[in-house]
Write a protein that holds these residues in place. Structure first.
Motif, PDB file in Angstrom:
ATOM      1  N   GLY A 217     -34.885  30.244  15.907  1.00 27.80           N
ATOM      2  CA  GLY A 217     -36.287  30.247  16.339  1.00 27.80           C
ATOM      3  C   GLY A 217     -37.157  29.370  15.468  1.00 27.80           C
ATOM      4  N   LEU A 218     -36.944  29.466  14.156  1.00 26.91           N
ATOM      5  CA  LEU A 218     -37.724  28.619  13.244  1.00 26.91           C
ATOM      6  C   LEU A 218     -37.369  27.145  13.424  1.00 26.91           C
ATOM      7  N   LYS A 219     -36.085  26.884  13.701  1.00 36.15           N
ATOM      8  CA  LYS A 219     -35.681  25.499  13.957  1.00 36.15           C
ATOM      9  C   LYS A 219     -36.362  24.956  15.205  1.00 36.15           C
ATOM     10  N   ASN A 220     -36.426  25.814  16.261  1.00 35.40           N
ATOM     11  CA  ASN A 220     -37.081  25.356  17.497  1.00 35.40           C
ATOM     12  C   ASN A 220     -38.560  25.085  17.267  1.00 35.40           C
ATOM     13  N   THR A 221     -39.197  25.929  16.454  1.00 33.98           N
ATOM     14  CA  THR A 221     -40.615  25.721  16.158  1.00 33.98           C
ATOM     15  C   THR A 221     -40.835  24.408  15.396  1.00 33.98           C
ATOM     16  N   LYS A 222     -40.007  24.193  14.383  1.00 27.53           N
ATOM     17  CA  LYS A 222     -40.146  22.951  13.605  1.00 27.53           C
ATOM     18  C   LYS A 222     -39.744  21.740  14.425  1.00 27.53           C
ATOM     19  N   LEU A 223     -38.794  21.961  15.351  1.00 24.07           N
ATOM     20  CA  LEU A 223     -38.371  20.842  16.194  1.00 24.07           C
ATOM     21  C   LEU A 223     -39.485  20.419  17.146  1.00 24.07           C
ATOM     22  N   SER A 224     -40.313  21.372  17.589  1.00 20.81           N
ATOM     23  CA  SER A 224     -41.429  21.027  18.478  1.00 20.81           C
ATOM     24  C   SER A 224     -42.478  20.184  17.767  1.00 20.81           C
ATOM     25  N   HIS A 225     -42.579  20.313  16.435  1.00 21.13           N
ATOM     26  CA  HIS A 225     -43.538  19.501  15.669  1.00 21.13           C
ATOM     27  C   HIS A 225     -42.907  18.249  15.072  1.00 21.13           C
ATOM     28  N   LEU A 226     -41.598  18.066  15.270  1.00 18.74           N
ATOM     29  CA  LEU A 226     -40.926  16.923  14.640  1.00 18.74           C
ATOM     30  C   LEU A 226     -41.406  15.598  15.207  1.00 18.74           C
ATOM     31  N   SER A 227     -41.623  15.562  16.535  1.00 10.52           N
ATOM     32  CA  SER A 227     -42.055  14.298  17.152  1.00 10.52           C
ATOM     33  C   SER A 227     -43.404  13.847  16.603  1.00 10.52           C
ATOM     34  N   ALA A 228     -44.343  14.784  16.509  1.00 10.96           N
ATOM     35  CA  ALA A 228     -45.669  14.425  15.972  1.00 10.96           C
ATOM     36  C   ALA A 228     -45.563  14.020  14.500  1.00 10.96           C
ATOM     37  N   GLN A 229     -44.714  14.708  13.786  1.00  6.15           N
ATOM     38  CA  GLN A 229     -44.569  14.368  12.367  1.00  6.15           C
ATOM     39  C   GLN A 229     -43.930  12.995  12.189  1.00  6.15           C
ATOM     40  N   LEU A 230     -42.940  12.682  13.038  1.00  7.69           N
ATOM     41  CA  LEU A 230     -42.313  11.356  12.963  1.00  7.69           C
ATOM     42  C   LEU A 230     -43.296  10.262  13.362  1.00  7.69           C
ATOM     43  N   ASP A 231     -44.119  10.540  14.401  1.00  8.65           N
ATOM     44  CA  ASP A 231     -45.151   9.560  14.780  1.00  8.65           C
ATOM     45  C   ASP A 231     -46.133   9.337  13.641  1.00  8.65           C
ATOM     46  N   LYS A 232     -46.503  10.438  12.978  1.00  9.17           N
ATOM     47  CA  LYS A 232     -47.430  10.322  11.851  1.00  9.17           C
ATOM     48  C   LYS A 232     -46.821   9.483  10.738  1.00  9.17           C
ATOM     49  N   GLU A 233     -45.565   9.730  10.418  1.00 13.37           N
ATOM     50  CA  GLU A 233     -44.912   8.948   9.361  1.00 13.37           C
ATOM     51  C   GLU A 233     -44.697   7.495   9.794  1.00 13.37           C
ATOM     52  N   LYS A 234     -44.429   7.294  11.085  1.00 11.72           N
ATOM     53  CA  LYS A 234     -44.290   5.925  11.570  1.00 11.72           C
ATOM     54  C   LYS A 234     -45.599   5.156  11.421  1.00 11.72           C
ATOM     55  N   LYS A 235     -46.724   5.818  11.815  1.00 10.97           N
ATOM     56  CA  LYS A 235     -48.025   5.162  11.654  1.00 10.97           C
ATOM     57  C   LYS A 235     -48.327   4.904  10.174  1.00 10.97           C
ATOM     58  N   ARG A 236     -47.953   5.878   9.348  1.00 11.74           N
ATOM     59  CA  ARG A 236     -48.173   5.694   7.908  1.00 11.74           C
ATOM     60  C   ARG A 236     -47.339   4.520   7.385  1.00 11.74           C
ATOM     61  N   ALA A 237     -46.073   4.420   7.842  1.00 12.77           N
ATOM     62  CA  ALA A 237     -45.225   3.301   7.418  1.00 12.77           C
ATOM     63  C   ALA A 237     -45.785   1.968   7.910  1.00 12.77           C
TER      64      ALA A 237
END
Length: 369
Positions: free
Chosen positions: A198-218
């Motif tokens: 369950g915790l993995k699914n929750t973190k997985l739902s925010h992974l895309s936004a977090q990756l986009d954020k890091e991509k923009k930061r990069a």
């Protein structure tokens, strides 16, 4: 009045500097230095006016708008293609995983039938796609191996197996994609691997936004690095120009100092060589005196004095004899040429007498033997 003019001058300088900075920021791809803008103010104004109509890449505003629309359309088409391609790759991976499991463990018959049906359906679909000409190709061109899509469609699995596959495939595909997503999550954050599902699914739902954020930061860091690189290159050019000027100024100072000091240096060298030559001469004289002292001792000096006295006595005797001979010769010269003939005859007779005396002596010695 002077204070007002000075403040006006300072404000104009500030405006000029801000204008230069704005122009340099608007055209980062152009190799323009601030010194070029200072030397060409009209060109600087032209670039400032042009910067209102173009962006940093040199595109005009309408062209940039059309390019953005085309980019958005391309991104949409790319997302659709990536979606279908990802689905196709996922199905192929599921088939490969099934083949691997089949060699290592016993697989239930229903799953075996599911994956066989899916594999055959994918192959048939791929063949139909290769046989079906697109709108950009020639419709009259010969087909591959003389086949048509209808003939290949006959190789599709039975409708019953296809319906079973369609019912079971979403669940199996969801499992496979969830497994891949969890693997991606564990790769991104290895410490999350031991978390609950369950915790993995929750973190997985925010992974895309977090990756986009890091991509923009990069991308932002990349843009900052590029701007810093351009700024560093510009500052390096300015530094090298100033360094060249300093080197030229230093060379002129060194040349002037060398020309001024050359006379003093030459005079000092001349004095040094004169002193050195004088020292060598004194040393030579000292060596000569030492050689004379070693050669001429007290005994040798007294001997040389006696030799000199004897030579002086003989010289005086020779001089006296010379004078007497010269007197006789002068008295003989008075008698004239007739006496010269008699003198020559006398010398000849003297030589004959001496030769006969010598012969008589030799003959007498021979007879005695």
């Amino acid at each position: 009045m002077s204070a007002v003019s000075e403040s006006t001058h300072i404000s104009s300088l500030g405006k000029t500097d801000s204008l230069h900075q704005r122009v340099l920021a608007s055209f980062p791809l152009c190799d323009i230095a601030e010194q070029d803008l200072t030397q060409n103010p009209q060109f600087c104004k032209l670039l400032a006016t042009l910067s209102q109509h173009v962006d940093q890449t040199g595109l005009t505003v309408p062209l940039k708008t059309e390019l953005d629309k085309a980019e958005q359309k391309l991104q949409c088409q790319r997302r659709l293609w990536l979606r279908s391609e990802s689905l196709h790759k996922g199905l192929q991976e599921m088939i490969q995983d099934h083949c691997i499991r089949k060699h290592h463990a016993t697989v239930p018959p229903d799953q075996n039938m599911l994956y066989e049906t899916m594999e055959k359906s994918l192959l048939v679909s791929q063949c139909i796609r290769q046989l079906d000409p697109s709108s950009t190709t020639n419709q009259d061109q010969p087909s591959i191996l003389g086949l048509n899509p209808q003939q290949v469609m006959e190789l599709m699995p039975s409708e019953k197996n296809v319906q079973r596959m369609k019912q079971s495939l979403p669940r199996e595909l969801e499992k496979h994609l969830k497994k891949k997503c969890w693997g991606l999550l564990s790769y991104y954050q290895p410490e999350w691997e031991s978390e609950s599902d369950g915790l993995k699914n929750t973190k997985l739902s925010h992974l895309s936004a977090q990756l986009d954020k890091e991509k923009k930061r990069a991308e932002s860091l990349k843009e900052t690095c590029r701007e810093n690189a351009v700024l560093l290159q510009r500052q390096t050019q300015l530094y090298l120009c100033e360094l060249i000027k300093c080197i030229q100024l230093l060379q002129s100072f060194i040349l002037d100092h060398r020309l001024k000091m050359q006379t003093d240096l030459d005079r000092k060298k001349l004095d040094y060589f004169e002193g050195k030559c004088e020292l060598v001469l004194q040393k030579i004289k000292t060596e000569m005196v030492e050689i004379q002292l070693e050669t001429y001792t007290a005994d040798s000096i007294s001997a040389h004095r006696k030799i000199r006295e004897k030579l002086d006595t003989e010289l005086k005797a020779c001089l006296g004899e010379k004078q007497s001979v010269e007197l006789k010769l002068a008295s003989f010269e008075i008698l004239g040429k007739e006496f010269e003939v008699l003198a020559e005859e006398y010398c000849r007779l003297r030589q004959e007498i001496e030769m006969k005396h010598w012969a008589l002596k030799e003959f007498t010695q021979y007879n005695d033997k």
